[in-house]
Scaffold this motif. Structure first.
Motif, short mmCIF file in Angstrom:
data_model
loop_
_atom_site.label_atom_id
_atom_site.label_comp_id
_atom_site.label_asym_id
_atom_site.label_seq_id
_atom_site.Cartn_x
_atom_site.Cartn_y
_atom_site.Cartn_z
N PHE A 76 0.79 -1.04 0.19
CA PHE A 76 0.03 -0.27 -0.06
C PHE A 76 0.82 1.35 0.60
CE2 PHE A 76 -2.99 -2.93 1.97
CZ PHE A 76 -3.88 -2.99 0.84
N LEU A 77 2.16 1.48 0.67
CA LEU A 77 3.00 2.06 0.87
C LEU A 77 4.14 2.82 0.25
CD1 LEU A 77 1.91 3.55 4.00
CD2 LEU A 77 1.45 4.85 2.26
N GLY A 78 4.40 1.40 -1.22
CA GLY A 78 5.52 0.66 -1.24
C GLY A 78 6.33 1.71 -1.99
N GLY A 79 4.82 2.29 -3.30
CA GLY A 79 5.83 3.38 -3.28
C GLY A 79 6.97 4.43 -3.61
N MET A 80 6.08 4.80 -1.47
CA MET A 80 7.28 6.14 -0.79
C MET A 80 8.36 4.89 -0.02
SD MET A 80 4.42 7.98 0.44
CE MET A 80 2.92 7.16 0.40
N THR A 110 8.26 7.30 -12.50
CA THR A 110 8.94 7.46 -11.71
C THR A 110 7.59 7.35 -11.01
OG1 THR A 110 8.68 9.70 -10.24
CG2 THR A 110 10.91 8.66 -11.98
N TRP A 111 6.28 7.56 -10.72
CA TRP A 111 6.02 6.51 -9.70
C TRP A 111 5.41 5.31 -10.14
CZ3 TRP A 111 1.79 11.11 -10.13
CH2 TRP A 111 2.16 11.75 -9.22
N ILE A 112 5.22 4.41 -11.72
CA ILE A 112 5.39 3.57 -12.47
C ILE A 112 5.84 2.54 -11.65
CG2 ILE A 112 4.57 2.16 -14.25
CD1 ILE A 112 3.38 4.94 -15.19
N ILE A 113 7.45 3.47 -11.80
CA ILE A 113 8.80 2.38 -11.81
C ILE A 113 8.82 1.89 -10.44
CG2 ILE A 113 10.91 2.62 -11.56
CD1 ILE A 113 10.84 4.80 -13.99
N VAL A 114 8.98 2.99 -9.29
CA VAL A 114 8.06 2.36 -7.64
C VAL A 114 7.29 1.57 -7.59
CG1 VAL A 114 10.37 4.35 -6.94
CG2 VAL A 114 7.76 4.28 -7.10
N GLU A 115 6.21 1.82 -8.04
CA GLU A 115 5.00 0.58 -7.52
C GLU A 115 5.37 -0.51 -8.23
OE1 GLU A 115 2.58 1.73 -5.50
OE2 GLU A 115 3.24 3.65 -5.26
N ILE A 116 5.73 -0.44 -9.46
CA ILE A 116 6.41 -2.18 -9.41
C ILE A 116 7.72 -2.27 -8.93
CG2 ILE A 116 7.03 -3.42 -11.29
CD1 ILE A 116 5.54 -1.72 -13.45
N TRP A 117 8.40 -1.73 -8.89
CA TRP A 117 9.46 -1.83 -7.84
C TRP A 117 8.99 -2.62 -6.38
CZ3 TRP A 117 14.05 2.08 -6.41
CH2 TRP A 117 14.73 1.12 -5.46
N GLU A 121 8.54 -6.41 -4.21
CA GLU A 121 9.61 -6.39 -2.77
C GLU A 121 8.28 -6.82 -2.00
OE1 GLU A 121 11.06 -2.72 -2.17
OE2 GLU A 121 13.34 -2.92 -3.08
N CYS A 122 6.59 -6.74 -2.35
CA CYS A 122 5.42 -6.79 -1.27
C CYS A 122 5.66 -9.16 -1.35
CB CYS A 122 4.64 -6.51 -2.03
SG CYS A 122 3.60 -7.38 -1.00
N ILE A 123 6.24 -8.88 -2.91
CA ILE A 123 6.15 -10.56 -3.36
C ILE A 123 7.09 -11.36 -2.52
CG2 ILE A 123 6.36 -12.25 -4.79
CD1 ILE A 123 4.72 -10.23 -6.97
N LEU A 124 9.01 -10.95 -2.59
CA LEU A 124 9.76 -11.23 -2.15
C LEU A 124 9.85 -11.10 -0.38
CD1 LEU A 124 12.40 -9.65 -4.29
CD2 LEU A 124 11.44 -12.21 -4.60
N ILE A 125 8.63 -10.65 -0.21
CA ILE A 125 8.32 -10.35 1.24
C ILE A 125 7.85 -11.75 1.64
CG2 ILE A 125 7.74 -9.37 3.14
CD1 ILE A 125 8.81 -6.22 2.42
N PHE A 126 6.73 -11.66 0.96
CA PHE A 126 5.77 -12.69 1.32
C PHE A 126 6.27 -13.79 1.16
CE2 PHE A 126 2.55 -9.59 1.88
CZ PHE A 126 1.99 -9.81 2.98
N ILE A 130 13.39 -11.75 1.38
CA ILE A 130 13.59 -9.82 1.79
C ILE A 130 13.80 -10.45 3.85
CG2 ILE A 130 13.99 -7.79 2.22
CD1 ILE A 130 12.06 -7.48 -1.06
N LYS A 131 14.74 -10.22 4.20
CA LYS A 131 14.94 -9.78 6.18
C LYS A 131 15.61 -8.66 5.99
CE LYS A 131 16.93 -14.39 4.71
NZ LYS A 131 18.07 -15.66 5.48
N ASP A 132 15.61 -8.57 7.21
CA ASP A 132 16.02 -6.89 7.98
C ASP A 132 17.05 -6.71 7.13
OD1 ASP A 132 16.76 -8.40 9.55
OD2 ASP A 132 15.54 -7.01 11.42
N SER A 133 17.08 -5.43 7.67
CA SER A 133 18.80 -4.84 7.32
C SER A 133 19.64 -5.36 8.80
CB SER A 133 18.40 -3.64 7.90
OG SER A 133 17.95 -3.00 9.40
N GLU A 134 19.43 -6.29 9.28
CA GLU A 134 20.73 -7.31 10.07
C GLU A 134 20.28 -8.54 9.81
OE1 GLU A 134 18.76 -6.08 14.35
OE2 GLU A 134 19.78 -4.15 13.87
N GLY A 135 20.08 -9.07 8.77
CA GLY A 135 19.86 -10.27 8.87
C GLY A 135 18.74 -10.98 8.77
#
Length: 139
Positions: A76-80, A110-117, A121-126, A130-135
């Protein structure tokens, strides 16, 4: 590694015991290295394997981040880049936020680019990639 509370084997990547739900490093009933029962709570060294029983106490300070919350933020807020800030990736979050603001000046390209990005990432999180910054894995 063994759970300090119930003595069951734990994965080194797990932040909580799958048997009792205790956070890694908490508890004082079992040795984390050999899994043997600790008879007295005030001893510092395991009598069976010699492990220092307080040397994994730093694991308690691990901040557990939610996979569900990170995924919903990405959706929902991934573009930002809000999900990246939540996971501790400040630089990537800043890049996504700047690209999102640039969308006001370039007609939304660039909105389209970051929304696709962010959707990827949403799919990769689920999926748990993707892990947190500390691994640490997300729960």
């Amino acid at each position: 590694m063994y759970c300090r509370e119930c003595g069951q084997i734990m994965s080194n990547d797990s932040l909580r015991c799958t048997n009792c739900g205790t956070r890694k490093g908490l508890g004082d009933n079992y040795c984390y290295r050999c899994g043997s029962r600790i008879k007295s709570h005030n001893i510092e060294i395991c009598e069976f394997c010699g492990a220092k029983l307080n040397n994994n106490i730093n694991e308690v300070d691990v901040k557990i981040r939610s996979k569900l919350l990170a995924g919903l933020l990405a959706l929902f807020l991934g573009g930002m880049g809000i999900h990246r800030f939540y996971l501790g990736y400040i630089k990537i979050g800043m890049v996504q936020l700047i690209l999102w603001f640039l969308g006001y000046f370039n007609g939304g390209i660039t909105w389209i680019i970051v929304e696709i990005w962010a959707f990827i990432e949403c799919i990769l999180i689920f999926l748990g990639i993707i892990k947190d910054s500390e691994g640490h894995p997300l729960e």
